[in-house]
Design a protein around this motif. Structure first.
Motif, short mmCIF file in Angstrom:
data_model
loop_
_atom_site.label_atom_id
_atom_site.label_comp_id
_atom_site.label_asym_id
_atom_site.label_seq_id
_atom_site.Cartn_x
_atom_site.Cartn_y
_atom_site.Cartn_z
N VAL A 28 0.86 -1.18 0.00
CA VAL A 28 0.00 0.00 0.00
C VAL A 28 0.90 1.24 0.00
O VAL A 28 1.88 1.31 0.76
CB VAL A 28 -0.94 0.01 1.22
N GLN A 29 0.59 2.23 -0.86
CA GLN A 29 1.39 3.43 -0.94
C GLN A 29 1.22 4.28 0.32
O GLN A 29 0.10 4.40 0.85
CB GLN A 29 0.98 4.26 -2.16
N PRO A 30 2.31 4.86 0.83
CA PRO A 30 2.21 5.68 2.04
C PRO A 30 1.22 6.83 1.91
O PRO A 30 0.54 7.19 2.88
CB PRO A 30 3.65 6.20 2.24
N ASP A 31 1.13 7.43 0.71
CA ASP A 31 0.20 8.55 0.54
C ASP A 31 -1.25 8.11 0.70
O ASP A 31 -2.11 8.92 1.06
CB ASP A 31 0.38 9.17 -0.85
N ASP A 32 -1.54 6.83 0.43
CA ASP A 32 -2.91 6.34 0.56
C ASP A 32 -3.30 6.05 2.01
O ASP A 32 -4.45 5.72 2.29
CB ASP A 32 -3.09 5.07 -0.27
N LEU A 33 -2.33 6.17 2.93
CA LEU A 33 -2.60 5.88 4.34
C LEU A 33 -2.73 7.14 5.19
O LEU A 33 -2.78 7.05 6.42
CB LEU A 33 -1.48 5.01 4.92
N ARG A 34 -2.73 8.29 4.55
CA ARG A 34 -2.84 9.52 5.31
C ARG A 34 -4.19 9.57 6.04
O ARG A 34 -5.25 9.45 5.43
CB ARG A 34 -2.70 10.73 4.40
N GLY A 35 -4.13 9.77 7.35
CA GLY A 35 -5.35 9.83 8.15
C GLY A 35 -5.94 8.48 8.49
O GLY A 35 -7.03 8.42 9.08
N ALA A 36 -5.25 7.38 8.13
CA ALA A 36 -5.79 6.05 8.42
C ALA A 36 -5.71 5.76 9.92
O ALA A 36 -4.75 6.11 10.59
CB ALA A 36 -5.02 4.99 7.63
N ARG A 37 -6.74 5.09 10.43
CA ARG A 37 -6.78 4.71 11.84
C ARG A 37 -6.12 3.34 12.04
O ARG A 37 -5.85 2.62 11.09
CB ARG A 37 -8.23 4.66 12.31
N ALA A 38 -5.86 3.03 13.29
CA ALA A 38 -5.31 1.71 13.61
C ALA A 38 -6.36 0.64 13.35
O ALA A 38 -7.55 0.84 13.57
CB ALA A 38 -4.86 1.67 15.06
N ALA A 39 -5.89 -0.49 12.86
CA ALA A 39 -6.81 -1.59 12.55
C ALA A 39 -7.35 -2.20 13.85
O ALA A 39 -6.63 -2.33 14.85
CB ALA A 39 -6.09 -2.65 11.74
#
Length: 476
Positions: free
Chosen positions: A233-244
């Motif tokens: 997964v690209q780092p830019d696509d994880l901006r603002g992602a919460r913990a699983a």
């Protein structure tokens, strides 16, 4: 002597002195006296008439221009014609074989076809746009500023314009302006994939199922919990992602979690949700049975999803390809299919201002009385433009069109700079082929000279038409 006699003598002397302006009396046939102007004494100033023309002096003035014309025009033409009759080394006489090879070569045929497209499209589009701009800007207050902006590209060299448009047409949207606009419009109407390029963790229960989708190898059951770990997964696509979050079993439902199975800095366990691993929200999950989608859900912010057991029980879970499709990268402007129209677009950007200025100058000389009379008679603006303005501007339009046709027949700079190496053959034109044949990897000056002569023959009819039109205008 009396005063009368003295006065009479003085009067006679004055008349004698001004005899040139006095009038003499003559007796007519009927006995009447008539007056006629007397002869005036004038001193004629002698004027020297130019003598016969001196050919030697005229030749002395023309000699420098004739020498330059012969050295820079006549000699290269004669040399090219003679050189085209010899082989690549210049030693063997081959006659017209170079001309035959020119029309049998695929690259030269492509160049000839592209030249036809250039001659038909580029001058026509530039002239039409110049005409439209000249007519429309005539009635607006800021027309001069608009004309200045449109004409400004003429101040840029072909080299600089080629570099500019090489960047404009760059494939990467973050660099190429054309694709940045195109991608922005596309993404407005089509949702991009949430995680382009992502794929299942090796060893996970997700297998490729064709078309970029992934499907679980085993069927799911009611009350079961499914873990779907992904990587890449690209780092830019994880901006603002919460913990699983770990999904909990729920009666009457099939639950699960989709997350990035990767711990930054190491230390995580594969296929296990660790505390620092991120959830993948917005992924579509489909329950498939017998090739049909029986239920679907979208992952929440914590990566969890739930499917109704009455439909998902016994089905396999599939992650559709739309979840992982590569981001839309726009149009390949400089690919083999679009490279020639793209370069023609850059040419039109440069030369529309030239056409607009010339047509605007011609438009300034159109009698306004004719236009106003047509409007008074009930003609619409389109009728005035089509039946009066365009016919009166026909001489100017011909000048612009012919000038641009001569210009595009020898176009070289833009094609050489803008077209990448992978598309150079598709964008080939005669002037570029002339350069490549004469100075490229396969040096053949005989073939290059034949192309040069052929290009000259293509230009001559257009030049003849232009000169004939100029002579006709002078006679008027």
């Amino acid at each position: 002597m009396s005063d009368v006699q003295i006065g009479g003598a003085g009067e006679r002397r004055r008349r004698k002195a001004g005899g040139g302006g006095a009038r003499r009396r003559k007796r007519t046939a009927g006995g009447r006296m008539s007056t006629s102007p007397g002869k005036t004494k004038t001193s004629a100033i002698g004027r020297k008439h130019p003598g016969p023309p001196r050919p030697a002096l005229a030749a002395a003035f023309l000699l420098p221009a004739l020498l330059l014309l012969g050295a820079l025009v006549a000699y290269p033409i004669v040399f090219s014609v003679v050189r085209s009759l010899f082989d690549a080394s210049g030693d063997g006489f081959v006659g017209l074989d170079n001309y035959g090879a020119m029309f049998s070569d695929d690259g030269i045929r492509t160049a000839l076809r592209n030249n036809v497209v250039w001659v038909v499209v580029a001058p026509t589009v530039s002239t039409v746009l110049g005409l439209v701009f000249a007519v429309l800007t005539e009635r607006i207050r800021w027309g001069t500023a608009f004309k200045l902006i449109v004409f400004m590209p003429m101040a840029i060299s072909m080299l600089a314009a080629g570099i500019i448009f090489r960047l404009v047409y760059d494939q990467a949207p973050e660099r190429g302006v054309a694709n940045a606009v195109w991608v922005g419009v596309h993404d407005t109407f089509a949702d991009p994939a949430p995680f382009p390029g992502a794929k299942p963790r090796p060893g996970a229960d997700l297998k490729p199922s064709g078309g970029g989708a992934f499907t679980t190898g085993s069927a799911v059951r009611a009350g079961s919990v499914v873990r779907l770990p992904l990587v890449a997964v690209q780092p830019d696509d994880l901006r603002g992602a919460r913990a699983a979050a770990v999904a909990r079993p729920q009666p009457g439902r099939v639950t699960g979690t989709v997350w990035l199975d990767f711990t930054r800095g190491g230390g995580g366990r594969p296929k296990v949700i660790d505390g620092k691993e991120k959830a993948l929200a917005g992924l579509r999950i489909e329950a498939v049975r017998g090739g049909r989608v029986v239920a679907s859900a979208t992952t929440a912010a914590d990566g969890g999803f739930a499917l109704p057991a009455d439909r998902a029980d016994g089905a396999r879970l599939r992650l559709p390809a739309a979840n992982f499709a590569e981001a839309y990268r726009g149009v390949d402007w400089l690919g083999p299919a679009l490279v020639t129209p793209a370069i023609i677009g850059s040419y039109v950007w440069m030369w529309t201002g030239f056409a607009m200025v010339l047509i605007a100058a011609g438009l300034a000389g159109v009698p306004r009385e004719l236009l106003e009379a047509a409007r008074v008679d009930g003609a619409g603006e389109w009728q005035v433009f089509r039946r009066i303005t365009v016919p009166l501007l026909a001489p100017v339009l011909v000048v612009v069109l012919v000038t641009l046709m001569i210009n595009v027949l020898k176009i070289f700079d833009l094609v050489y700079i803008i077209a990448p190496g992978s598309s150079i053959r598709s964008a080939n034109v005669l002037a570029l082929q002339l350069f490549q044949s004469s100075f490229g990897t396969d040096v053949d000056e005989g073939l290059g000279s034949a192309i040069a002569v052929f290009l000259l023959l293509l230009v001559l009819p257009v030049m003849y038409v232009n000169l004939r039109r100029l002579r006709r205008e002078r006679r008027r």
